[in-house]
Design an enzyme around this catalytic site. Structure first.
Site, PDB file in Angstrom:
ATOM      1  N   GLU A   1      -7.209  -0.749   1.397  1.00 34.23           N
ATOM      2  CA  GLU A   1      -6.096   0.121   1.038  1.00 34.23           C
ATOM      3  C   GLU A   1      -6.413   1.613   1.095  1.00 34.23           C
ATOM      4  O   GLU A   1      -6.578   2.281   0.061  1.00 34.23           O
ATOM      5  CB  GLU A   1      -5.588  -0.232  -0.362  1.00 34.23           C
TER       6      GLU A   1
ATOM      7  N   GLU B   1      -3.287  -9.575   0.425  1.00 37.88           N
ATOM      8  CA  GLU B   1      -3.033  -9.553  -1.024  1.00 37.88           C
ATOM      9  C   GLU B   1      -1.551  -9.692  -1.284  1.00 37.88           C
ATOM     10  O   GLU B   1      -0.743  -9.002  -0.660  1.00 37.88           O
ATOM     11  CB  GLU B   1      -3.472  -8.226  -1.673  1.00 37.88           C
TER      12      GLU B   1
HETATM   13  C1  GCO Z   1      -4.592  -2.841  -5.140  1.00 35.43           C
HETATM   14  C2  GCO Z   1      -5.904  -3.513  -5.090  1.00 35.43           C
HETATM   15  C3  GCO Z   1      -6.188  -4.445  -6.207  1.00 35.43           C
HETATM   16  C4  GCO Z   1      -5.227  -4.440  -7.340  1.00 35.43           C
HETATM   17  C5  GCO Z   1      -3.984  -5.217  -7.016  1.00 35.43           C
HETATM   18  C6  GCO Z   1      -2.926  -5.146  -8.107  1.00 35.43           C
HETATM   19  O1  GCO Z   1      -3.713  -3.131  -4.368  1.00 35.43           O
HETATM   20  O2  GCO Z   1      -4.384  -1.959  -5.960  1.00 35.43           O
HETATM   21  O3  GCO Z   1      -6.257  -4.061  -3.906  1.00 35.43           O
HETATM   22  O4  GCO Z   1      -7.432  -3.971  -6.605  1.00 35.43           O
HETATM   23  O5  GCO Z   1      -5.776  -4.968  -8.474  1.00 35.43           O
HETATM   24  O6  GCO Z   1      -3.418  -4.744  -5.872  1.00 35.43           O
HETATM   25  O7  GCO Z   1      -2.579  -3.830  -8.371  1.00 35.43           O
END
Ligand code: GCO
Length: 469
Positions: free
Chosen positions: A202, A385
């Site tokens: 990200e 994710e």
């Molecule tokens: C993000 C990360 C994760 C988070 C999840 C929930 O997207 O921020 O990859 O570390 O924990 O997404 O916020």
């Protein structure tokens, strides 16, 4: 293949009908009975189902000789993280990883997405290696292989060593070069067994969220630092891909997070477009096309590092897959009219998760189509994710419904021609949700943060039934 011309200008969707509030939404369901409405055969046989985690959020950064990282200092500064909570203990995965991998295997997943902590392996960010750290990841990967789990490796999921933060962190070009060194050391040790790898989790969070909005470490609110980070994090992506290819690694990808940008009112189309540009287009277009979107570059250019354009060919090296992290969308309006980056969020429409994030599976499908289009339909896509934070404890029917809706959206994208090959649920277990501490529970498995006991939730059993069906 269906081609959608998003033309990158979001349209305003009037609030014709508010989606139902979460409670009503839940009443309607008896998800356990509905289990049969979706089944493993809805997805191709070789479709990858996995769960995802990240190092600082689960391992216990205080264990095993890791060096200090910027999340340690950020979280010990009042006002940054609820109750000053940090990742020193987290889920003690460093000690309990075998039990945790058993949980991934027993739910029926064929893959596990994990990350490697830079400060654990190189406590100073460069030079001397902490052997215990390298050994840990070596064992972790071995244990995945022993359980027939494909190791999906993320090199960097945000725990920047403090020594590099001292030198300016991501605002300093040198950090990108140092990450490539770390990538090389790590790949020497685990590269022979990983199934897939991505340099950065990200980039928007690494750059904008952390250097402009100030919500994540290092907590800066500075357009110049943010702009440099916006570029250097992508340069790091490219340099790492280059280093890994040189070492013979294959199946290398890029993982982006996406948020649907909705104009709050008819007057907010431009605000939404700008949000979309900073959040979604900047990173994806740099990697896919080797260029930054002109409208966003116009705002950031005065702060860009010298000779940035020379880096674009490194950034745009071909990748073998793209990862989509998707959770939600925002309703946007302009804060101070005409000011670059000054965008305000309007309240979400229900239903929302415990993060107050609006739930809309259609937007996932939209991003899958959009990413496919951006990469000219030539690159396999994975949902790397997706998941929700919930207050419903182990009886998490809301999470089951959320996942079901999003799985269906994924299925629908496949039907429309997207080469979607897998889906990773965030997250295996409750963990450290960054500046929101331990309250926001995203896990399929409940963690008691006192005793460290793991208890599979209803959603875990639902997924197990689905995958073993
Ligand atoms: C993000 C990360 C994760 C988070 C999840 C929930 O997207 O921020 O990859 O570390 O924990 O997404 O916020």
């Amino acid at each position: 293949m269906l081609l959608i011309d998003y033309n990158l200008a979001p349209t305003f969707e009037p609030q014709q009908e508010l989606r139902k509030g979460t409670e009503f939404w839940l009443h309607k369901l008896d998800t356990r009975e509905e289990n049969t409405s979706m089944n493993r055969r809805d997805f191709p046989e070789d479709f990858v189902f996995g769960t995802a985690t990240s190092s600082y959020q689960i391992e216990g950064h205080g264990l095993g000789g890791a060096g200090p990282c910027h999340w340690d200092s950020f979280s010990s500064t009042p006002g940054n993280v609820v109750r000053l909570e940090n990742g020193a203990r987290a889920c003690e995965h460093y000690l309990r990883y075998r039990e945790d991998l058993d949980l991934v295997a027993e739910v029926g997943c064929s893959a596990y997405r994990f990350s490697t902590s830079w400060a654990r392996v190189m406590p100073e960010g460069k030079g001397k290696v902490n052997t215990a750290g390298l050994d840990f990841y070596d064992r972790l990967v071995d244990e995945m292989c022993a359980r027939n789990l494909q190791p999906w490796w993320t090199l960097y999921h945000w725990e920047l060593p403090s020594a590099l933060a001292d030198n300016g962190g991501w605002a300093n070009r040198d950090t990108a070069l140092r990450l490539a060194d770390f990538a090389h050391v790590m790949a020497d040790r685990i590269g022979d067994r990983v199934h897939a790898a991505a340099p950065i989790n990200e980039p928007w969070c690494v750059a904008w969220l952390s250097h402009y909005l100030g919500h994540h470490a290092p907590g800066l609110k500075d357009i110049r630092m943010a702009t440099r980070a916006m570029h250097h994090v992508l340069l790091a992506h490219g340099l790492v891909i280059e280093a890994w290819r040189g070492q013979g690694l294959e199946n290398l990808g890029a993982v982006f997070n996406f948020e649907k940008a909705n104009p709050g009112t008819n007057d907010d189309v431009e605000a939404a477009k700008e949000y979309d540009g900073i959040y979604n287009r900047w990173f994806m277009e740099a990697v896919a096309k080797g260029q930054y979107p002109a409208d966003i570059l116009a705002g950031l250019e005065p702060h860009m590092p010298n000779n940035w354009a020379d880096d674009m060919s490194i950034i745009a090296q071909p990748v073998d897959w793209v990862g989509v992290n998707y959770y939600t969308g925002k309703r946007l309006t302009r804060g101070v009219s005409g000011t670059f980056g000054d965008i305000a969020e309007l309240p979400p429409h229900p239903p929302v998760t415990a993060m107050e994030w609006e739930i809309c599976a259609d937007w996932l499908e939209e991003f899958l189509l959009r990413v496919d289009l951006a990469f000219d339909g030539s690159v396999p896509i994975y949902v790397t994710e997706n998941g929700m934070a919930s207050h419903s404890g182990t009886d998490d029917l809301d999470r089951i419904e959320y996942l079901k809706q999003h799985f269906k959206a994924a299925r629908s994208a496949i039907d429309k021609g997207v080469d979607l090959r897998g889906y990773f649920v965030w997250s295996l277990m409750d963990n450290y949700e960054w500046s929101l501490g331990y309250d926001k529970r995203f896990g399929l498995v409940h963690v008691d943060f006192e005793t460290m006991e793991r208890t599979p939730k209803a959603s875990y059993h639902w997924l197990q039934a689905l995958l073993k069906n």
